[in-house]
Enzyme design. Structure first.
Site, PDB file in Angstrom:
ATOM      1  N   LYS A  11     -73.124 -40.795 126.992  1.00  0.00           N
ATOM      2  CA  LYS A  11     -72.073 -40.917 127.985  1.00  0.00           C
ATOM      3  C   LYS A  11     -71.032 -41.966 127.587  1.00  0.00           C
ATOM      4  CE  LYS A  11     -75.038 -39.366 131.768  1.00  0.00           C
ATOM      5  NZ  LYS A  11     -75.610 -39.748 133.072  1.00  0.00           N
ATOM      6  N   TYR A  51     -72.189 -30.006 136.020  1.00  0.00           N
ATOM      7  CA  TYR A  51     -72.884 -30.528 137.199  1.00  0.00           C
ATOM      8  C   TYR A  51     -72.685 -29.628 138.410  1.00  0.00           C
ATOM      9  CZ  TYR A  51     -73.312 -34.862 134.482  1.00  0.00           C
ATOM     10  OH  TYR A  51     -73.603 -35.798 133.522  1.00  0.00           O
ATOM     11  N   PHE A  59     -71.969 -37.843 146.233  1.00  0.00           N
ATOM     12  CA  PHE A  59     -71.859 -38.718 145.063  1.00  0.00           C
ATOM     13  C   PHE A  59     -71.099 -38.076 143.908  1.00  0.00           C
ATOM     14  CE2 PHE A  59     -75.901 -36.452 144.531  1.00  0.00           C
ATOM     15  CZ  PHE A  59     -75.770 -35.951 143.235  1.00  0.00           C
ATOM     16  N   ARG A  87     -86.608 -36.730 127.547  1.00  0.00           N
ATOM     17  CA  ARG A  87     -86.611 -37.349 128.877  1.00  0.00           C
ATOM     18  C   ARG A  87     -87.490 -38.590 128.899  1.00  0.00           C
ATOM     19  NH1 ARG A  87     -83.463 -35.227 132.353  1.00  0.00           N
ATOM     20  NH2 ARG A  87     -84.517 -36.011 134.201  1.00  0.00           N
ATOM     21  N   THR A  93     -83.773 -42.944 135.506  1.00  0.00           N
ATOM     22  CA  THR A  93     -82.322 -42.931 135.687  1.00  0.00           C
ATOM     23  C   THR A  93     -81.761 -44.337 135.843  1.00  0.00           C
ATOM     24  OG1 THR A  93     -82.440 -40.744 136.679  1.00  0.00           O
ATOM     25  CG2 THR A  93     -80.446 -42.009 137.111  1.00  0.00           C
ATOM     26  N   ARG A 104     -82.817 -46.356 128.288  1.00  0.00           N
ATOM     27  CA  ARG A 104     -82.247 -47.029 129.464  1.00  0.00           C
ATOM     28  C   ARG A 104     -82.945 -48.357 129.735  1.00  0.00           C
ATOM     29  NH1 ARG A 104     -82.118 -41.410 132.702  1.00  0.00           N
ATOM     30  NH2 ARG A 104     -80.037 -40.702 132.110  1.00  0.00           N
ATOM     31  N   ASN A 114     -75.497 -44.942 133.054  1.00  0.00           N
ATOM     32  CA  ASN A 114     -76.858 -44.882 132.523  1.00  0.00           C
ATOM     33  C   ASN A 114     -76.982 -44.288 131.122  1.00  0.00           C
ATOM     34  OD1 ASN A 114     -76.553 -42.172 133.079  1.00  0.00           O
ATOM     35  ND2 ASN A 114     -77.950 -42.166 134.805  1.00  0.00           N
ATOM     36  N   HIS A 117     -77.529 -38.464 128.986  1.00  0.00           N
ATOM     37  CA  HIS A 117     -77.987 -37.303 129.752  1.00  0.00           C
ATOM     38  C   HIS A 117     -78.891 -36.487 128.853  1.00  0.00           C
ATOM     39  CE1 HIS A 117     -78.001 -33.499 131.972  1.00  0.00           C
ATOM     40  NE2 HIS A 117     -77.827 -32.938 130.792  1.00  0.00           N
ATOM     41  N   GLU A 128     -76.831 -25.593 129.443  1.00  0.00           N
ATOM     42  CA  GLU A 128     -75.972 -26.722 129.094  1.00  0.00           C
ATOM     43  C   GLU A 128     -75.470 -26.637 127.654  1.00  0.00           C
ATOM     44  OE1 GLU A 128     -78.062 -29.927 132.133  1.00  0.00           O
ATOM     45  OE2 GLU A 128     -78.454 -30.087 129.986  1.00  0.00           O
TER      46      GLU A 128
END
Length: 155
Positions: A11, A51, A59, A87, A93, A104, A114, A117, A128
């Site tokens: 990100k 998304y 949000f 993951r 998150t 993270r 964060n 993704h 995706e």
């Protein structure tokens, strides 16, 4: 064991903080194979497509603002159970709650800013990947290291 693909987005905060190399190194050191990668600017339209399940949630405007705030690096990795492996490497998150040793946990302090993704399931990964990459941009190749990463019955 399922050989899977997963989409990863580094990100805008990962790009701005110059953590892309460190994160990619972790993915490669784990044994995941990079099969596609590019840097791009996420548009509002691309964000809404990615998304789509969140667009109507309260949000979403903040999520869209963040993901479109700077360049991202889109990556496709491949490996045994790649989705769950990535993951696990990402951590929770919220970076404050994420275990040391995770991406993270080691580099994040925020729930929203964060760093990374990763697809949340094999079906989501395929959807995706199709959003960010044309079929011809996702490569398939044999690595001479494959036999040193996993036993043949795991590939």
């Amino acid at each position: 064991m399922a050989l899977e693909k997963s989409l990863i987005l580094l990100k805008p905060d990962a790009v701005q903080r110059r953590l892309c190399g460190e994160i990619i190194t972790r993915l490669e050191n784990k044994g995941l194979k990079l099969i596609a990668m590019k840097m791009l600017q996420v548009t509002k339209e691309l964000a809404a497509q990615h998304y789509e399940e969140h667009v109507e949630k309260p949000f979403y405007p903040m999520l869209e603002e963040f993901i479109t705030s700077g360049p991202v690096v889109a990556i496709v990795v491949e490996g045994p159970e790649a989705v769950s492996v990535v993951r696990g490497m990402m951590g929770k998150t919220n970076g404050r709650e994420s275990a040391p040793g995770t991406i993270r946990g080691d580099f994040g302090l925020s729930r929203q800013v964060n760093l990374i993704h990763g697809s949340d399931g094999p079906e989501a990964a395929l959807r995706e990947i199709g959003i960010y990459f044309q079929a011809e941009e996702v490569l398939s190749y044999k690595s001479s290291l494959d036999e040193w990463v996993c036993a043949s019955d795991e590939l």
